[in-house]
Design an enzyme around this catalytic site. Structure first.
Site, short mmCIF file in Angstrom:
data_model
loop_
_atom_site.label_atom_id
_atom_site.label_comp_id
_atom_site.label_asym_id
_atom_site.label_seq_id
_atom_site.Cartn_x
_atom_site.Cartn_y
_atom_site.Cartn_z
N ASP A 1 14.66 -0.96 1.04
CA ASP A 1 15.45 -1.21 2.25
C ASP A 1 16.47 -2.30 1.92
OD1 ASP A 1 15.78 -0.77 5.12
OD2 ASP A 1 14.81 -2.69 5.42
N GLU B 1 7.77 2.45 -6.00
CA GLU B 1 7.85 1.93 -4.63
C GLU B 1 8.04 3.10 -3.68
OE1 GLU B 1 7.14 0.00 -2.40
OE2 GLU B 1 8.49 -1.72 -2.40
N ASP B 2 7.60 2.92 -2.45
CA ASP B 2 7.78 3.98 -1.46
C ASP B 2 9.21 4.03 -0.94
OD1 ASP B 2 7.53 1.53 -0.18
OD2 ASP B 2 6.05 2.17 1.28
N ASP C 1 4.04 3.31 6.40
CA ASP C 1 3.44 3.00 7.69
C ASP C 1 4.41 2.43 8.72
OD1 ASP C 1 3.74 0.46 6.27
OD2 ASP C 1 2.60 -0.38 7.94
N PHE D 1 13.98 4.20 10.84
CA PHE D 1 12.63 3.77 10.46
C PHE D 1 11.79 5.02 10.24
CE2 PHE D 1 8.55 1.73 10.40
CZ PHE D 1 8.84 0.56 9.74
N LYS E 1 17.35 3.24 1.27
CA LYS E 1 18.32 3.07 2.37
C LYS E 1 19.43 2.16 1.86
CE LYS E 1 14.87 2.84 6.08
NZ LYS E 1 14.27 1.85 7.02
N ARG F 1 0.23 6.47 7.67
CA ARG F 1 0.30 6.62 6.22
C ARG F 1 -0.23 7.97 5.77
NH1 ARG F 1 1.49 1.58 3.91
NH2 ARG F 1 0.58 -0.23 4.93
N LYS G 1 0.82 -1.19 0.00
CA LYS G 1 0.00 0.00 0.00
C LYS G 1 0.86 1.26 0.00
CE LYS G 1 -2.95 -2.41 3.26
NZ LYS G 1 -3.28 -2.46 4.69
N GLY G 2 2.11 1.10 0.38
CA GLY G 2 2.98 2.25 0.67
C GLY G 2 3.14 3.25 -0.45
P1 IMP Z 1 12.81 -4.46 1.45
O1 IMP Z 1 12.34 -5.73 0.83
O2 IMP Z 1 13.67 -4.73 2.66
O3 IMP Z 1 13.53 -3.56 0.47
O4 IMP Z 1 11.57 -3.74 2.04
C1 IMP Z 1 10.84 -2.87 1.33
C2 IMP Z 1 9.53 -2.57 2.03
O5 IMP Z 1 9.68 -2.53 3.45
C3 IMP Z 1 9.04 -1.21 1.65
O6 IMP Z 1 8.17 -1.28 0.56
C4 IMP Z 1 8.33 -0.75 2.88
O7 IMP Z 1 6.98 -1.14 2.81
C5 IMP Z 1 8.99 -1.46 4.01
N1 IMP Z 1 9.93 -0.58 4.71
C6 IMP Z 1 11.28 -0.52 4.59
N2 IMP Z 1 11.82 0.42 5.36
C7 IMP Z 1 10.78 1.01 5.98
C8 IMP Z 1 10.68 2.12 6.92
O8 IMP Z 1 11.66 2.77 7.33
N3 IMP Z 1 9.42 2.43 7.32
C9 IMP Z 1 8.31 1.78 6.88
N4 IMP Z 1 8.35 0.77 6.02
C10 IMP Z 1 9.59 0.39 5.57
MG MG Z 2 6.19 -1.03 0.41
#
Ligand code: IMP
Ligand code: MG
Length: 184
Positions: free
Chosen positions: A112, A108-109, A168, A161, A140, A174, A52-53
């Site tokens: 990470d 994508e929002d 969220d 975070f 990040k 959000r 949803k982000g």
């Molecule tokens: P990844 O697979 O580790 O890259 O995670 C990506 C997803 O994790 C993003 O689409 C976010 O929904 C969530 N996410 C990563 N970092 C944060 C944060 O700092 N706050 C909230 N959601 C996060």
């Molecule tokens: Mg996301």
């Protein structure tokens, strides 16, 4: 009355504002112009938001891209209730449209570990899109666990975070119009 008490508690967990509404809006405009320039000679542009982000970012972004395009959404599970990526990703809602032959831009929002998008791009690549690119508002890079190339990045941020502007913590925050860090 109960909602007032809840609001106070919610506000307490916000640490500080990282990007104000006006800054975000300017950044979104910049990203949209880059995308517009790169896609201006292409037909069949499909912008895919990761729910949803990315919802709010995507809504603002596409309204700044002055091209003919289509949109769709995909929903994946990554963290569950935890704040750490498990690396196990599941499609909760697939795309409605066939992407074969289309120029797909994933929105994508925040990236990470990169595992969610790596998984997603692996799947979408097999569906024979004409091209596949990634746009994220936040990145990040210090947290990356895979080799993922991102085409458009709004802000590189440290390992904190964050919440707001669609993003969220346990499904809350959000709706904040700005991006903030929360107490950890
Ligand atoms: P990844 O697979 O580790 O890259 O995670 C990506 C997803 O994790 C993003 O689409 C976010 O929904 C969530 N996410 C990563 N970092 C944060 C944060 O700092 N706050 C909230 N959601 C996060
Ligand atoms: Mg996301």
């Amino acid at each position: 009355m109960q909602s007032k008490g809840e609001l106070v508690r919610v506000e307490k967990q916000i640490d500080g504002v990282l990007y104000r509404e006006e800054e975000i809006s300017e950044k979104v405009r910049e990203l949209a112009k880059l995308i517009e320039n790169d896609y201006k000679n292409l037909d069949q542009i499909l912008v895919v938001g990761v729910l949803k982000g990315a919802n709010i970012f995507m809504g603002d972004l596409i309204r700044r891209i002055n091209l003919t395009l289509e949109i769709d959404f995909i929903a994946v599970s990554s963290y569950g209730a935890s704040t750490e990526s498990s690396g196990v990703v599941r499609i909760l809602k697939d795309l409605d449209v066939d992407i074969e032959g289309k120029h797909v831009l994933i929105v994508e929002d925040i990236v990470d570990t990169g595992l969610t998008l790596q998984y997603l791009t692996d799947i979408l690549k097999r569906r024979k899109a004409a091209s596949l690119k990634i746009c994220t508002l936040l990145d990040k890079p210090s947290r990356r666990k895979c080799d993922l190339s991102i085409d458009y990045v709004g802000y590189e941020i440290p390992d904190r975070f964050i919440v707001g502007y669609g993003i969220d913590y346990a499904e809350k925050y959000r709706n904040l119009p700005y991006i903030a860090t929360i107490e950890e």
